[in-house]
Design an enzyme around this catalytic site. Sequence first.
Site, short mmCIF file in Angstrom:
data_model
loop_
_atom_site.label_atom_id
_atom_site.label_comp_id
_atom_site.label_asym_id
_atom_site.label_seq_id
_atom_site.Cartn_x
_atom_site.Cartn_y
_atom_site.Cartn_z
N HIS A 154 -3.43 -5.84 1.27
CA HIS A 154 -2.55 -6.12 2.51
C HIS A 154 -2.61 -7.60 2.90
O HIS A 154 -3.33 -8.09 3.49
CB HIS A 154 -3.26 -5.12 3.50
N GLU B 93 -0.57 -8.67 4.91
CA GLU B 93 -0.54 -8.90 6.46
C GLU B 93 -1.63 -8.97 7.15
O GLU B 93 -1.56 -9.53 8.55
CB GLU B 93 0.49 -7.98 6.86
N CYS C 193 0.78 -1.26 0.11
CA CYS C 193 0.07 -0.16 -0.11
C CYS C 193 0.83 1.22 0.09
O CYS C 193 1.34 1.63 -1.04
CB CYS C 193 -1.06 -0.22 1.26
#
EC number: 6.3.5.3
Length: 222
Positions: A194, A196, A85
């Site tokens: 994302h 994560e 991002c």
Amino acid sequence: MKVGVVTFPGSLDDRDAARAIRVAGSEAVALWHGDSDLAGVDAVVLPGGFSYGDYLRCGAIARFAPMMQRVVDAANGGMPVLGICNGFQVLCESHLLPGALIRNDHQKFVCRDQRLRIENASTAWTHQYEEGQEITIVLKNGEGGYVADEKTLDMLEGEGRVVARYLDVNPNGSMRDIAGITNERGNVVGLMPHPEHCVEEGYGPTTDGLPFFTSVLREMVR
């Protein structure tokens, strides 16, 4: 194996990235934007957020941080670097990746579970996927529209450097539905969604993001 996570003023996904690294089996090392020592890490993650408040342009100030000077040198030397991002924006501003990320075409912040297709499963960060594999991970951005001139886009397509592409819906107006790209060497990857946030059961729509982090672990030991 140690993976550094750079924290800039305004970073907000640095702890999430560090947790994903630990879940994958690596040691996460905190790197501060104002420092110039990579602390012996084997790879680096530039996390999401709003580095330096996104003043001027997203990532435009972060590229001049002392830590980024070291990251650029290390990336050019072959160290694996993942920008997520805002980190993707920083990679483009630092000229480690071509193109730029601009305001979403609908002029609104978007947050959704996003389907992607992995187009390149040979990078340091994606080789635990299969080419063509479809995954779902979290997406959240206001300036996520990937743009480049046609020559650059054709080069990325022709060299297989599109890492991931949006499926079902293009959430931000990215050209050619591009969600992530890599450099020619395959050690630097920028990704707008994302991974994560999708590494543990019960903490995201899937665990489809985990192979980004297990991939780099395997890369460092092989």
